[in-house]
Design a protein around this motif. Structure first.
Motif, mmCIF file in Angstrom:
data_model
loop_
_atom_site.group_PDB
_atom_site.id
_atom_site.type_symbol
_atom_site.label_atom_id
_atom_site.label_comp_id
_atom_site.label_asym_id
_atom_site.label_seq_id
_atom_site.Cartn_x
_atom_site.Cartn_y
_atom_site.Cartn_z
ATOM 1 N N PHE A 155 -37.892 -13.054 0.571
ATOM 2 C CA PHE A 155 -38.052 -11.737 1.188
ATOM 3 C C PHE A 155 -37.493 -10.674 0.244
ATOM 4 C CE2 PHE A 155 -37.903 -12.907 6.006
ATOM 5 C CZ PHE A 155 -38.904 -13.839 5.806
ATOM 6 N N PHE B 223 -37.584 -1.059 0.806
ATOM 7 C CA PHE B 223 -38.840 -0.662 1.458
ATOM 8 C C PHE B 223 -39.041 0.851 1.478
ATOM 9 C CE2 PHE B 223 -38.048 -4.813 3.756
ATOM 10 C CZ PHE B 223 -38.956 -5.503 2.971
ATOM 11 N N ALA C 40 -44.695 -3.528 -0.097
ATOM 12 C CA ALA C 40 -43.935 -4.215 0.966
ATOM 13 C C ALA C 40 -44.798 -5.313 1.559
ATOM 14 C CB ALA C 40 -43.527 -3.236 2.062
ATOM 15 N N PRO C 41 -44.157 -6.414 2.032
ATOM 16 C CA PRO C 41 -44.928 -7.498 2.659
ATOM 17 C C PRO C 41 -45.748 -7.012 3.855
ATOM 18 C CG PRO C 41 -42.678 -8.213 2.227
ATOM 19 C CD PRO C 41 -42.721 -6.737 1.940
ATOM 20 N N GLY C 42 -45.209 -6.078 4.625
ATOM 21 C CA GLY C 42 -45.864 -5.638 5.854
ATOM 22 C C GLY C 42 -47.225 -4.999 5.655
ATOM 23 N N ARG D 131 -49.545 -6.114 3.525
ATOM 24 C CA ARG D 131 -50.460 -7.233 3.326
ATOM 25 C C ARG D 131 -51.815 -6.827 2.722
ATOM 26 N NH1 ARG D 131 -49.270 -12.647 4.739
ATOM 27 N NH2 ARG D 131 -47.023 -12.550 4.603
ATOM 28 N N ALA E 77 -39.422 -3.120 9.702
ATOM 29 C CA ALA E 77 -40.829 -2.782 9.950
ATOM 30 C C ALA E 77 -41.752 -3.255 8.836
ATOM 31 C CB ALA E 77 -40.980 -1.276 10.144
ATOM 32 N N LEU E 78 -41.275 -3.234 7.586
ATOM 33 C CA LEU E 78 -42.140 -3.598 6.456
ATOM 34 C C LEU E 78 -41.856 -4.996 5.908
ATOM 35 C CD1 LEU E 78 -42.173 -0.183 4.544
ATOM 36 C CD2 LEU E 78 -44.156 -1.289 5.581
ATOM 37 N N GLN E 79 -40.908 -5.692 6.506
ATOM 38 C CA GLN E 79 -40.535 -7.034 6.029
ATOM 39 C C GLN E 79 -41.557 -8.081 6.486
ATOM 40 O OE1 GLN E 79 -39.307 -9.037 3.829
ATOM 41 N NE2 GLN E 79 -37.152 -8.422 4.043
ATOM 42 N N TYR E 80 -41.545 -9.247 5.840
ATOM 43 C CA TYR E 80 -42.329 -10.379 6.325
ATOM 44 C C TYR E 80 -42.066 -10.586 7.817
ATOM 45 C CZ TYR E 80 -43.780 -11.901 1.703
ATOM 46 O OH TYR E 80 -44.365 -11.963 0.471
#
Lengths: 410, 410
Positions: free
Chosen positions: A44, A50, A252-254, A256, B70-73
């Motif tokens: 992570f 972020f 950021a991962p969110g 995608r 909010a933006l994390q995996y």
């Protein structure tokens, strides 16, 4: 995972699903995820990385500029421009490509899956690095293919061992690979980077034995030392390389959002079979966010944050780990790969480590078959430098206790 | 579409891709999309319907509440809560379900594709309504299945004709369907709604002949008249119904977030093979947006806007179309289905209609094989009521001219 009562309809699943449906991939993850311990397990990004405020202001200015186009099917000018943003950035890394060689995806996982759906038939053989990214293993398994692990050393994929394996298979009339999956930069889980001459040799072998190279590069831009070797895709004159990438690690991962760089004739098929939907709002948001060098500045800042964490992890390992434990020293990315002293089983030791206050991922998670029992992947991406030190201290204590127990048994 | 030079690597595509790679699905769309004419072709929401400001404020409050989650995996609490939001809303529509029966997707297309990947083997038979949503036809074709169209009438799928067909196939030892795909509410493209007794009969047949029902319901909440029949999923005691849905029509297409409601044992497999990535930021955004009844109010407002447009289209058709043209009168959704006078080919007439100032989609686009040559789908969702009237006037002029030409030929 497979806790529900069967409803008597299992015979309706596809053949591949029926063959693989009892594979419990994520069972062990829960205990790791929910542990009250320093999380050195998952890759992570660290929380402060972020761009919360930047994404709100990107949303505001996107709506201001595009009005009612931003949320419509297909999106507006910014969503349309995302492939151009990607092409420009790819050129900066040595890949001469055009937007017709770009296929947008919902992250790197979706990119790998798109390649699977386009190229793999049940019974095909896929070569992967051993160890490799477990998420990719999970996807390949969905396609009913045979997965074979390839040897690695301190410089990544051992291309001469690969050459021998291919030659032996050809001589024996055994199955040759349809596709080889590799993570050439800051490999997940080992952290190592494949040198340029090996990339060249891999492409030679791909041409000789007629297989595709799936180059997965989520971490390539997160480099803290040294110079970047050219992407495999940039060295490939034959068009066999499918390059997967993502904004998950740089925005950021969110969000995608990822992409593939490949031959135009491949991209046409990716586009044709595409079933991921088009999250055009998110695509517009990223293109707006990336404007004016903002993404490049963010990557520079990320490198500062991650370098500090990597340095702290390596220092802390050197300072605290008992003799007999070794580890990789990555120039970038998120991961360090450990080998524990003989007699230690990383999966068996994990509950003790959690009790001591640290999590990691056992090496066996990253192998298609057997392997990695003495290994662990540590991620330095997620926690603070102080937290990393605390986690390594807990791990050192655990290993010391385990090693004593092993010795006492002897 | 297939304009690129082959790179000599086509043999590496999967079998299904090689069989379908030359299917040019979207060729004709470009000329329609780029026409300077009133667009009655695509099912786009009208521009004023998009919640631009609400999404900016949802983003602000999401970040304020969740900070770096909010933006994390995986996202934060709101992304986690989206299945609960869906369950509550499903209960309001008569479906008693739990979050373990929900699988989140990247829109309805991704939901249909997930069902395809989970259940279909090459050579399986899939039944679809004739006509049906062309995007679904495109997806089914990717799986190498035989697609068979089922008869429809003014009340949707003709379930007794289906019963006869199934009986005949069984008697002849012909292939029975693995799955039947249906759009029961405000069907795309015909606009009709399947009555409750037909839904019950369809489920009886599904049990007798052991097939799955894929219920696609993107428009169900956009109802302007009458009462809603229960979802097929709600009537199904056998667990054979896989229900696909999306926020594309109730929030906005750009957010591309959908879901499946199905048996828990099915959802486990959807989750296991899932490769769409998890756009957790968007999911959190929608859950935040849906809070406090905001989504319900938005749907009420959308119904007002769409009802006005539907009414105007039906009035305008009644007022302007020459005799011999008939059309459906939908209680909701986006579409009206026209049948032109004998001798008119809707695909051939399209360039004249565009010259006259209107676009539509020819009926033939919605058939797996042949059919729909005299039909057209009109969408009232996209343009203003005045624009609709203008478009129908242009269409009436075109049909009148074409009908005269047909008569003159006789």
């Amino acid at each position: 995972m497979n806790g529900s009562e069967s409803n008597g309809l299992d015979h309706l699943f596809s053949e591949t699903v029926r063959e693989t449906m009892n594979a419990s991939v994520y069972g062990a993850w829960r205990s790791i995820r929910d542990a009250e311990a320093v999380p050195l397990s998952f890759g992570f990004p660290y929380p402060e990385s972020f761009p919360n405020e930047e994404l709100v202001s990107a949303a505001e200015s996107l709506f201001e500029y595009e009005g009612d186009r931003a949320l419509q099917y297909g999106g507006g000018e910014y969503a349309d421009a995302l492939p151009e943003v990607i092409v420009e950035r790819a050129r900066d890394r040595g890949m001469d490509c055009t937007t017709s060689q770009i296929h947008l995806t919902n992250g790197a996982t979706n990119a790998i899956d798109t390649a699977c759906q386009t190229f793999l038939d049940p019974g095909d053989t896929v070569f992967v690095e051993a160890p490799t990214f477990m998420g990719a293993l999970r996807l390949f398994r969905n396609y009913g293919v045979d997965i074979e692990g390839c040897e690695m050393d301190a410089h990544g994929l051992d291309v001469e061992a690969l050459a021998d394996e291919l030659e032996a298979r050809e001589a024996a009339g055994a199955a040759l690979p349809k596709l080889l999956y590799t993570i050439p930069n800051f490999h997940n889980p080992t952290g190592v980077t494949l040198p340029e001459d090996r990339r060249e040799r891999l492409l030679e072998l791909a041409e000789t034995y007629d297989f595709l190279v799936l180059e997965d590069d989520p971490y390539g831009q997160l480099r803290y030392d040294g110079a970047e070797p050219p992407p495999i895709r940039a060295l490939d004159g034959s068009g066999r390389t499918i390059r997967a990438n993502t904004f998950s690690k740089t925005v950021a991962p969110g969000v995608r959002t990822g992409w593939i760089v490949a031959e135009e004739s491949f991209v046409e098929q990716f586009d044709r079979i595409n079933a991921g939907g088009e999250p055009s709002y998110t695509r517009g948001l990223i293109a707006r966010y990336a404007e004016d060098g903002r993404l490049d500045r963010a990557i520079e800042e990320l490198c500062v944050g991650y370098r500090e964490r990597r340095d702290r992890m390596l220092e802390s390992l050197a300072e605290r780990m008992p003799p007999g434990t070794t580890w990789s020293e990555p120039d970038g990315g998120f991961f360090v790969w450990l080998e524990f002293p003989e007699g230690i089983d990383a999966e068996e030791m994990l509950p003790d480590a959690i009790d001591e206050g640290v999590t990691y991922l056992p090496g066996s998670f990253f192998y298609a078959d057997e392997g990695g029992t003495r290994n662990a992947r540590l991620s330095f991406s997620h926690v603070s430098p102080a937290g990393i030190d605390e986690g390594i201290a807990a791990l050192a204590t655990t290993v010391r206790a385990e090693a004593s127990a092993v010795e006492a048994d002897d």
